[in-house]
Enzyme design. Sequence first.
Site, PDB file in Angstrom:
ATOM      1  CB  CYS A  81      -6.055 -13.413   9.980  1.00  0.00           C
ATOM      2  SG  CYS A  81      -6.132 -11.630   9.894  1.00  0.00           S
TER       3      CYS A  81
ATOM      4  CG  HIS B 132      -2.069 -14.478  10.886  1.00  0.00           C
ATOM      5  ND1 HIS B 132      -1.814 -13.930   9.648  1.00  0.00           N
ATOM      6  CD2 HIS B 132      -2.822 -13.571  11.569  1.00  0.00           C
ATOM      7  CE1 HIS B 132      -2.397 -12.739   9.582  1.00  0.00           C
ATOM      8  NE2 HIS B 132      -3.003 -12.499  10.739  1.00  0.00           N
TER       9      HIS B 132
ATOM     10  CG  ASN C  29      -1.942  -9.054   9.308  1.00  0.00           C
ATOM     11  OD1 ASN C  29      -2.123  -9.945   8.480  1.00  0.00           O
ATOM     12  ND2 ASN C  29      -2.720  -8.879  10.360  1.00  0.00           N
TER      13      ASN C  29
HETATM   14  O1  UT7 Z   1      -4.493 -10.266  11.832  1.00  0.00           O
HETATM   15  C1  UT7 Z   1      -5.717 -10.368  12.479  1.00  0.00           C
HETATM   16  C2  UT7 Z   1      -5.577 -10.295  13.918  1.00  0.00           C
HETATM   17  N1  UT7 Z   1      -5.088  -9.012  14.304  1.00  0.00           N
HETATM   18  C3  UT7 Z   1      -4.368  -8.906  15.386  1.00  0.00           C
HETATM   19  O2  UT7 Z   1      -4.095  -9.888  16.028  1.00  0.00           O
HETATM   20  C4  UT7 Z   1      -3.982  -7.523  15.852  1.00  0.00           C
HETATM   21  C5  UT7 Z   1      -4.074  -7.451  17.327  1.00  0.00           C
HETATM   22  N2  UT7 Z   1      -3.827  -6.133  17.859  1.00  0.00           N
HETATM   23  C6  UT7 Z   1      -2.649  -5.485  17.783  1.00  0.00           C
HETATM   24  O3  UT7 Z   1      -1.722  -5.975  17.148  1.00  0.00           O
HETATM   25  C7  UT7 Z   1      -2.460  -4.220  18.552  1.00  0.00           C
HETATM   26  O4  UT7 Z   1      -3.579  -4.013  19.365  1.00  0.00           O
HETATM   27  C8  UT7 Z   1      -2.217  -2.962  17.665  1.00  0.00           C
HETATM   28  C9  UT7 Z   1      -0.837  -3.045  17.036  1.00  0.00           C
HETATM   29  C10 UT7 Z   1      -3.254  -2.893  16.585  1.00  0.00           C
HETATM   30  C11 UT7 Z   1      -2.294  -1.703  18.507  1.00  0.00           C
HETATM   31  O5  UT7 Z   1      -1.368  -1.782  19.560  1.00  0.00           O
HETATM   32  P1  UT7 Z   1      -1.813  -1.438  21.048  1.00  0.00           P
HETATM   33  O6  UT7 Z   1      -0.606  -1.605  21.870  1.00  0.00           O
HETATM   34  O7  UT7 Z   1      -2.998  -2.293  21.378  1.00  0.00           O
HETATM   35  O8  UT7 Z   1      -2.180   0.102  20.956  1.00  0.00           O
HETATM   36  P2  UT7 Z   1      -3.579   0.823  21.192  1.00  0.00           P
HETATM   37  O9  UT7 Z   1      -4.528   0.516  20.098  1.00  0.00           O
HETATM   38  O10 UT7 Z   1      -4.012   0.560  22.601  1.00  0.00           O
HETATM   39  O11 UT7 Z   1      -3.163   2.346  21.081  1.00  0.00           O
HETATM   40  C12 UT7 Z   1      -2.263   2.961  22.007  1.00  0.00           C
HETATM   41  C13 UT7 Z   1      -2.055   4.401  21.620  1.00  0.00           C
HETATM   42  C14 UT7 Z   1      -3.363   5.154  21.395  1.00  0.00           C
HETATM   43  O12 UT7 Z   1      -3.153   6.480  21.885  1.00  0.00           O
HETATM   44  P3  UT7 Z   1      -3.693   6.920  23.328  1.00  0.00           P
HETATM   45  O13 UT7 Z   1      -5.184   6.705  23.264  1.00  0.00           O
HETATM   46  O14 UT7 Z   1      -3.018   6.001  24.287  1.00  0.00           O
HETATM   47  O15 UT7 Z   1      -3.272   8.339  23.430  1.00  0.00           O
HETATM   48  C15 UT7 Z   1      -3.502   5.205  19.897  1.00  0.00           C
HETATM   49  O16 UT7 Z   1      -4.246   6.329  19.457  1.00  0.00           O
HETATM   50  O17 UT7 Z   1      -1.344   4.475  20.376  1.00  0.00           O
HETATM   51  C16 UT7 Z   1      -2.074   5.319  19.455  1.00  0.00           C
HETATM   52  N3  UT7 Z   1      -1.865   4.796  18.104  1.00  0.00           N
HETATM   53  C17 UT7 Z   1      -0.815   5.166  17.343  1.00  0.00           C
HETATM   54  N4  UT7 Z   1       0.197   6.005  17.553  1.00  0.00           N
HETATM   55  C18 UT7 Z   1       1.104   6.122  16.562  1.00  0.00           C
HETATM   56  C19 UT7 Z   1      -2.614   3.900  17.434  1.00  0.00           C
HETATM   57  N5  UT7 Z   1      -2.059   3.664  16.232  1.00  0.00           N
HETATM   58  C20 UT7 Z   1      -0.948   4.413  16.152  1.00  0.00           C
HETATM   59  C21 UT7 Z   1       0.034   4.609  15.155  1.00  0.00           C
HETATM   60  N6  UT7 Z   1       1.041   5.460  15.404  1.00  0.00           N
HETATM   61  N7  UT7 Z   1       0.001   3.932  13.986  1.00  0.00           N
END
Ligand code: UT7
Length: 334
Positions: A115, A261, A291
């Site tokens: 990234c 980014h 992204n």
């Molecule tokens: O580009 C390089 C750098 N990358 C970044 O900076 C990315 C940084 N991270 C993020 O942008 C976020 O952490 C994400 C967008 C990847 C994820 O968002 P989050 O708010 O951190 O969600 P999470 O991973 O904590 O997941 C929350 C819930 C989980 O379910 P439970 O365990 O709470 O029941 C996941 O299983 O959301 C679920 N989940 C989804 N649900 C529907 C994860 N992905 C999805 C999805 N659709 N695509």
Amino acid sequence: MYNSKIIGLGKYLPDNVVTNDDLSNMMDTNDEWIQERTGIQERRWIEEGSEDTSAVMGAKAAKIAIERAGLTKDDIDFIVFATLSPDYYFPGCGVQIQDLLDMPTVGALDVRNQCSGFVYAISVADQFIKTGMYKNVLVIGAEYHSNGLDKTTRGRGVTVIFGDGAGACVLSREEDTTKGILSTHLHSEGKYADKLIVASPSIAHWVPEIIEAGEEDISYFPYMDGTFVFKHAVVRFSEVIMEGLIKNNLKKEDIDMLIPHQANLRIAQFIQKKFGLSDEQVFNNIMKYGNTTAASVVIALTEAWEQGKIKEGNHVVLAAFGSGFTWGSVIIKW
Ligand code: UT7
């Protein structure tokens, strides 16, 4: 000593639009979750059978950048290509650009900084120009993610985020050292390499072993500890932007345009708030493209410029954070 200056910008996005609803037909996800957590509405994914690859898309963006710079391919002295999704394990995409654009046998270098790839690539090009070694350097960021993503529910935490695309710029010698790229700032913290990684195939874990391991081995799909990455991203983005401002005796209010980014709209909004910037001072297009890792900053910079949002004399700040971890910023007087 010289400065370097961006004199041409170009971008290329594949035509094929993949909406959040399209993804919900492939896996258990939905438009509401994706928009709320990331801001993404749609992304471009290369269609099956297309000629596009990272190198091919990079070449298309590069042609536009060179033309807009008022140069020809023969004026380019060096190529720097940033990608995490090269066409081949080796050689890198840079040499393919030399061939695809039918350029003289100039040097070509690949940058593998995910990234932060474009920010690192700009910094590399800037050093070559500052020392007087080269006059015009072509800098490309391009990614072909879609063929390497896990398009099942298992991969939803990563797959919904990434898009394909390419951007390019021509950096050229600037005699006035108060203009152009004022400074670049690069960092890494390798202890977090496994927080955002495609672990294989690697020489230590080569293809036959993956096949032998069967369905349980998914180390060839990207893995991300999203929450961990998010928390580090907001801190490092802020630090490295501040570092650039301090170096140039600039204040937050001096930022005319911040191009972060495009990792997550929530990260960009956090930074915007922290620096007290208005909507006009921060450019985001993650909504349309997702992204695109090493391509995201240069695609966003190109669009901001195309839309007339960057004017001569503006202070433009580029900033990125990603896998490695690596992060960096570029301070520009346009
Ligand atoms: O580009 C390089 C750098 N990358 C970044 O900076 C990315 C940084 N991270 C993020 O942008 C976020 O952490 C994400 C967008 C990847 C994820 O968002 P989050 O708010 O951190 O969600 P999470 O991973 O904590 O997941 C929350 C819930 C989980 O379910 P439970 O365990 O709470 O029941 C996941 O299983 O959301 C679920 N989940 C989804 N649900 C529907 C994860 N992905 C999805 C999805 N659709 N695509």
